[in-house]
Structures are given as C-alpha cells and as structure tokens.
Write an enzyme that holds these catalytic residues in place. Structure first.
Site, PDB file in Angstrom:
ATOM      1  N   THR A  16      57.458  42.545  42.025  1.00  0.00           N
ATOM      2  CA  THR A  16      56.731  42.488  41.370  1.00  0.00           C
ATOM      3  C   THR A  16      56.621  43.994  41.113  1.00  0.00           C
ATOM      4  O   THR A  16      56.413  44.874  41.548  1.00  0.00           O
ATOM      5  CB  THR A  16      55.468  41.801  41.307  1.00  0.00           C
ATOM      6  OG1 THR A  16      54.027  42.260  39.985  1.00  0.00           O
ATOM      7  CG2 THR A  16      54.789  41.982  42.628  1.00  0.00           C
ATOM      8  N   ASN A  37      53.726  45.128  40.018  1.00  0.00           N
ATOM      9  CA  ASN A  37      51.930  45.358  39.663  1.00  0.00           C
ATOM     10  C   ASN A  37      51.217  45.131  40.986  1.00  0.00           C
ATOM     11  O   ASN A  37      51.773  43.819  41.854  1.00  0.00           O
ATOM     12  CB  ASN A  37      51.771  43.606  39.001  1.00  0.00           C
ATOM     13  CG  ASN A  37      50.111  43.377  38.838  1.00  0.00           C
ATOM     14  OD1 ASN A  37      49.436  43.418  39.333  1.00  0.00           O
ATOM     15  ND2 ASN A  37      49.781  43.051  37.982  1.00  0.00           N
ATOM     16  N   LYS A  48      48.588  42.464  42.217  1.00  0.00           N
ATOM     17  CA  LYS A  48      49.067  40.674  42.172  1.00  0.00           C
ATOM     18  C   LYS A  48      49.311  40.834  44.229  1.00  0.00           C
ATOM     19  O   LYS A  48      50.000  40.224  45.049  1.00  0.00           O
ATOM     20  CB  LYS A  48      50.915  40.998  41.217  1.00  0.00           C
ATOM     21  CG  LYS A  48      50.354  40.367  39.680  1.00  0.00           C
ATOM     22  CD  LYS A  48      51.143  39.900  39.561  1.00  0.00           C
ATOM     23  CE  LYS A  48      51.605  39.245  37.719  1.00  0.00           C
ATOM     24  NZ  LYS A  48      52.638  39.246  37.947  1.00  0.00           N
ATOM     25  N   ASP A  53      55.089  35.140  36.752  1.00  0.00           N
ATOM     26  CA  ASP A  53      55.018  35.366  35.118  1.00  0.00           C
ATOM     27  C   ASP A  53      53.491  34.828  35.147  1.00  0.00           C
ATOM     28  O   ASP A  53      53.289  33.408  34.982  1.00  0.00           O
ATOM     29  CB  ASP A  53      55.662  35.145  34.739  1.00  0.00           C
ATOM     30  CG  ASP A  53      55.987  36.019  33.237  1.00  0.00           C
ATOM     31  OD1 ASP A  53      55.391  36.558  32.940  1.00  0.00           O
ATOM     32  OD2 ASP A  53      55.074  34.846  32.485  1.00  0.00           O
ATOM     33  N   LYS A  80      37.995  36.462  44.940  1.00  0.00           N
ATOM     34  CA  LYS A  80      38.882  35.900  43.842  1.00  0.00           C
ATOM     35  C   LYS A  80      39.796  34.773  44.467  1.00  0.00           C
ATOM     36  O   LYS A  80      40.601  34.131  43.569  1.00  0.00           O
ATOM     37  CB  LYS A  80      39.524  36.999  43.439  1.00  0.00           C
ATOM     38  CG  LYS A  80      40.563  36.805  41.715  1.00  0.00           C
ATOM     39  CD  LYS A  80      41.505  38.431  41.318  1.00  0.00           C
ATOM     40  CE  LYS A  80      42.347  37.587  40.069  1.00  0.00           C
ATOM     41  NZ  LYS A  80      43.086  38.871  39.281  1.00  0.00           N
ATOM     42  N   HIS A 112      44.559  31.766  39.778  1.00  0.00           N
ATOM     43  CA  HIS A 112      45.822  30.843  39.233  1.00  0.00           C
ATOM     44  C   HIS A 112      46.404  31.086  40.119  1.00  0.00           C
ATOM     45  O   HIS A 112      47.454  30.016  40.962  1.00  0.00           O
ATOM     46  CB  HIS A 112      45.738  31.079  37.834  1.00  0.00           C
ATOM     47  CG  HIS A 112      45.769  33.134  38.027  1.00  0.00           C
ATOM     48  ND1 HIS A 112      44.418  34.004  37.820  1.00  0.00           N
ATOM     49  CD2 HIS A 112      46.377  33.698  37.559  1.00  0.00           C
ATOM     50  CE1 HIS A 112      44.217  35.528  37.591  1.00  0.00           C
ATOM     51  NE2 HIS A 112      45.507  35.072  37.565  1.00  0.00           N
TER      52      HIS A 112
END
Ligand code: ITT
Length: 189
Positions: A10, A12, A15, A68, A169, A174
């Site tokens: 990733t 990111n 994440k 994703d 979180k 998710h």
C-alpha cells in the site's frame, strides 16, 4: 500460525498504521511495501483487490496483503464507491459535503467497505471483506486518521473516525473487521 511476517502492499500510511496495530496484537509483523499495482476500473472492490493481488504475486514470493476500500453513500447512490481514491484526491471531503448539502436524515447514511486480498506463492489469493455502517457528518471534525475519516460517523457514535485514536477506530472499522477474518484464516493455516 506459520506466517510470521507479511508485506502490506500500500502507498497509504494511514491504512498501514491501522493494520500494523491490529496484526501486531496477534504476533504478526507487517512491513509496508509501496510496490504499486494496476487498480482496474471495476464495479466491485473485490475485483480490484483480486487483480492487484495476482499482479503482486508475480513480483514477490513473500506472503502479502493488499486492500481496496471505498465509501458508499446512500443519498449519492453509492458514490464515490469504487472511485473513492480518485474522488478523494480531486474534490476531497469538502467536495463530498458540498454535493450532500441538501441531503438530510437517512440520505446521509453510508457504508465503508474494505476488501483485503492475501497472497502467497502460487496459491489463488484469498479475499476478506469488512463493513462499517455510519453516516456522513455536516462538517469535517477531527484530526486523526486519514481520507474520509473527518466526515464519517460510525453507527452508534456521535464522533467521526477522525475524532478517534487508531485503537478506538480499530474497534469497529471496516478495515478491522476484514482483518479479523484474515486473522482467523491465518490461525487455521
Ligand atoms: P492503496 O495504496 O492501498 O491503494 P489508497 O489510498 O489508494 O491506498 P483505496 O483505493 O483502498 O486506498 O482507498 C480509497 C479511498 O478511500 C482513499 O482515498 C482512502 O483515503 C479512502 N479510505 C479508505 N479507507 C479509509 C478509512 O478507513 N478512513 C477514511 N478514508 C478511507
């Protein structure tokens, strides 16, 4: 669990921080690899993750995960959904709030979805899905997290994800829910 170290492919950082925290709790070392892979235009996150994983499998024999994710907003018929990354980099949270100016009540409901793909050697990649229902705030709130966190309020909460520390979180996101399934899979390997 035989797998002790995995790559998280990733770019990111947000994440990565969340996944690292979660997976370290079960003794798994996570290493960020920004290898890059083609993100195909598809209508399902699953297809994007699977295609990316098959691409990465050709580049490394080390076990890896990639993800994703997308934000699906009811009042916008599921937009930005699979286009979440592009929309974030173009109109961002402010643009989404602007699009939703006239939307009230359940039109502001939304769901964050995460699809992780796990790949290793020649096996077909396995997919793990997690969801978090919630709603879109009227204004941006909070400094933590990344992406759409300042405008997403998870169900049962009054604060946005960006008003929570990573650990909080991770209690209902998710990403965390998809990783819970991945952890069960690893335990059974
Ligand atoms: P990759 O390198 O892992 O692909 P990315 O940022 O492009 O990183 P995605 O395509 O999976 O990731 O994410 C789609 C968009 O949704 C992107 O703009 C993210 O910032 C945002 N997003 C994903 N998960 C999020 C979360 O937990 N909180 C807030 N925004 C999130």
């Amino acid at each position: 669990m035989k797998t002790k170290s995995i790559y998280f492919v990733t770019g990111n950082k947000g994440k990565f921080v969340e996944a690292k925290k979660k997976l370290s709790e079960v003794g798994l070392e996570v290493i960020q690899k920004n290898l890059g892979y083609p993100e195909i235009q598809a209508i399902k996150l699953e297809d994007v993750a699977l295609y990316g994983a098959e691409h990465i499998q050709k580049q490394t024999s080390h076990p890896f995960i990639l993800e994703d994710a997308g934000l699906f907003i009811d009042g916008l018929n599921g937009f930005p959904g699979v286009y979440s990354a592009y929309v974030y980099h173009t109109i961002g949270c402010k643009g989404i709030l602007k699009l939703m100016e006239k939307l009230k009540g359940d039109m502001r409901e939304a769901v964050f979805r995460s699809v992780f793909a796990f790949g290793a050697s020649d096996e077909k990649p396995s997919l793990f899905v997690g969801e978090c229902k919630g709603s879109i705030s009227i204004e941006e709130h909070g400094e933590h997290g990344f992406g759409y966190d300042p405008i997403f309020i998870p169900q049962g909460e009054t604060r946005t994800f960006a008003q929570m520390e990573t650990e909080e979180k991770n209690r209902f996101s998710h990403r965390s829910r998809a990783l819970d399934k991945l952890i069960v899979f690893f335990k059974n390997l």
